[in-house]
Design an enzyme around this catalytic site. Sequence first.
Site, PDB file in Angstrom:
ATOM      1  N   ILE A  72      -4.201   4.537   1.128  1.00  0.00           N
ATOM      2  CA  ILE A  72      -4.747   4.792   2.462  1.00  0.00           C
ATOM      3  C   ILE A  72      -5.955   5.733   2.385  1.00  0.00           C
ATOM      4  O   ILE A  72      -6.916   5.591   3.140  1.00  0.00           O
ATOM      5  CB  ILE A  72      -3.650   5.420   3.359  1.00  0.00           C
ATOM      6  CG1 ILE A  72      -2.476   4.462   3.486  1.00  0.00           C
ATOM      7  CG2 ILE A  72      -4.200   5.779   4.729  1.00  0.00           C
ATOM      8  CD1 ILE A  72      -1.167   5.150   3.873  1.00  0.00           C
ATOM      9  N   TYR A 108       0.849  -1.199   0.000  1.00  0.00           N
ATOM     10  CA  TYR A 108       0.000   0.000   0.000  1.00  0.00           C
ATOM     11  C   TYR A 108       0.875   1.236   0.000  1.00  0.00           C
ATOM     12  O   TYR A 108       2.057   1.184   0.338  1.00  0.00           O
ATOM     13  CB  TYR A 108      -0.941   0.002   1.217  1.00  0.00           C
ATOM     14  CG  TYR A 108      -0.232   0.177   2.543  1.00  0.00           C
ATOM     15  CD1 TYR A 108       0.242  -0.919   3.245  1.00  0.00           C
ATOM     16  CD2 TYR A 108      -0.028   1.445   3.091  1.00  0.00           C
ATOM     17  CE1 TYR A 108       0.893  -0.763   4.463  1.00  0.00           C
ATOM     18  CE2 TYR A 108       0.623   1.609   4.302  1.00  0.00           C
ATOM     19  CZ  TYR A 108       1.078   0.508   4.986  1.00  0.00           C
ATOM     20  OH  TYR A 108       1.731   0.661   6.186  1.00  0.00           O
ATOM     21  N   CYS A 109       0.258   2.361  -0.388  1.00  0.00           N
ATOM     22  CA  CYS A 109       0.928   3.661  -0.295  1.00  0.00           C
ATOM     23  C   CYS A 109      -0.159   4.711  -0.045  1.00  0.00           C
ATOM     24  O   CYS A 109      -1.281   4.361   0.312  1.00  0.00           O
ATOM     25  CB  CYS A 109       1.755   3.958  -1.545  1.00  0.00           C
ATOM     26  SG  CYS A 109       0.789   4.026  -3.066  1.00  0.00           S
ATOM     27  N   THR A 110       0.151   5.985  -0.241  1.00  0.00           N
ATOM     28  CA  THR A 110      -0.792   7.047   0.119  1.00  0.00           C
ATOM     29  C   THR A 110      -2.076   7.011  -0.708  1.00  0.00           C
ATOM     30  O   THR A 110      -3.168   6.973  -0.169  1.00  0.00           O
ATOM     31  CB  THR A 110      -0.126   8.430  -0.062  1.00  0.00           C
ATOM     32  OG1 THR A 110       1.156   8.394   0.552  1.00  0.00           O
ATOM     33  CG2 THR A 110      -0.972   9.530   0.531  1.00  0.00           C
TER      34      THR A 110
END
Length: 343
Positions: free
Chosen positions: A227, A198-200
């Site tokens: 996220i 995952y990332c932003t």
Amino acid sequence: MQLYNTLSAKEREALIEEAGKDRLTISFYKYAHIGNPQILRNHLFLTWNGMEVLGRIYVAHEGINAQLSVPADNFKVFKEHLDSISFLENVRLNIAIEQDNKSFLKLKVKVRNKIVADGLNDATFDVTNKGIHVGAEQFNELIEDENTVLVDMRNHYESEIGHFKNAVTPDVDTFRDSLDIIEQDLAEHKEDKKLVMYCTGGIRCEKASAYYKHKGFKNVYQLEGGIIEYTRQVREKQLENKFLGKNFVFDHRRGERISDEVIAHCHQCGKPCDTHVNCANEACHLLFIQCEECAEKMNNCCSVDCMEVHALPYEEQKRLRKGKGASNKIFKKGRSPVLKYKK
Ligand SMILES: [Zn+2]
Ligand SMILES: [Zn+2]
């Protein structure tokens, strides 16, 4: 034809206050083949400037990456305009959870070589061969699976203030570094483990998942919309939230709170704190975590040296900076020998 900003940040701030209207902080990205990024750049600037859109946008041959502040009143026309551009029709818009009318104070549309600085040579792998996209519900299940390795694809100063529970958070300054570290750590498990990342907002995982598939990983998953979208879905569908702390964001807000836990520490005194600031000395501008007491004691600076410079008359500070290169390193990596709790 006005193709660039004419207002200063201060003038813009005053205008936004005077208007007293709500703005939405929005981000989106899209990989696509763009023949002439400069033409698209000019088109976007002219149209969005007319809609009072502000933000930071990168346009490249490989696509577009945009972080924006849009007047709520103009959202409909903004969306219609996006839909009129064929490759952006129905593009997923990440809308920030905490609104801030001053998240951006300028409209900057830049032509770049890449929309994310990834340090990779694209010719070596197929970026369209991505991992399996999962939504919040499936992600929550996947990360409880004992065969899952959950990896945070962001940099150290982002995961420091918030991350998913049980995530591996590489202590890296760049995306390129984390790609290598994770590959080394998981070299034995390319086939038996599920690699979930995952990332932003999802953009870094588009590249990373394709990269790991190219490197022989068999089970690669990525959190759709990152996220930001996860949090929206968790709230909308009343799912269990498995993200701890704050989501670091690349605008004036610097972070949005997702859960009440404070998982980071003041870099100067070590007490629990997750507020990022920039050193008030313009020649430094180090990004670091500082509690309110330290901010007061240190006059918003990262070190005694910076306090001394910051206390000088502005003209004197300018003279000292002359010929020393860029001073405005707003997102300079949050590490420094001057910080007792973050060297
Ligand atoms: Zn402190
Ligand atoms: Zn400083």
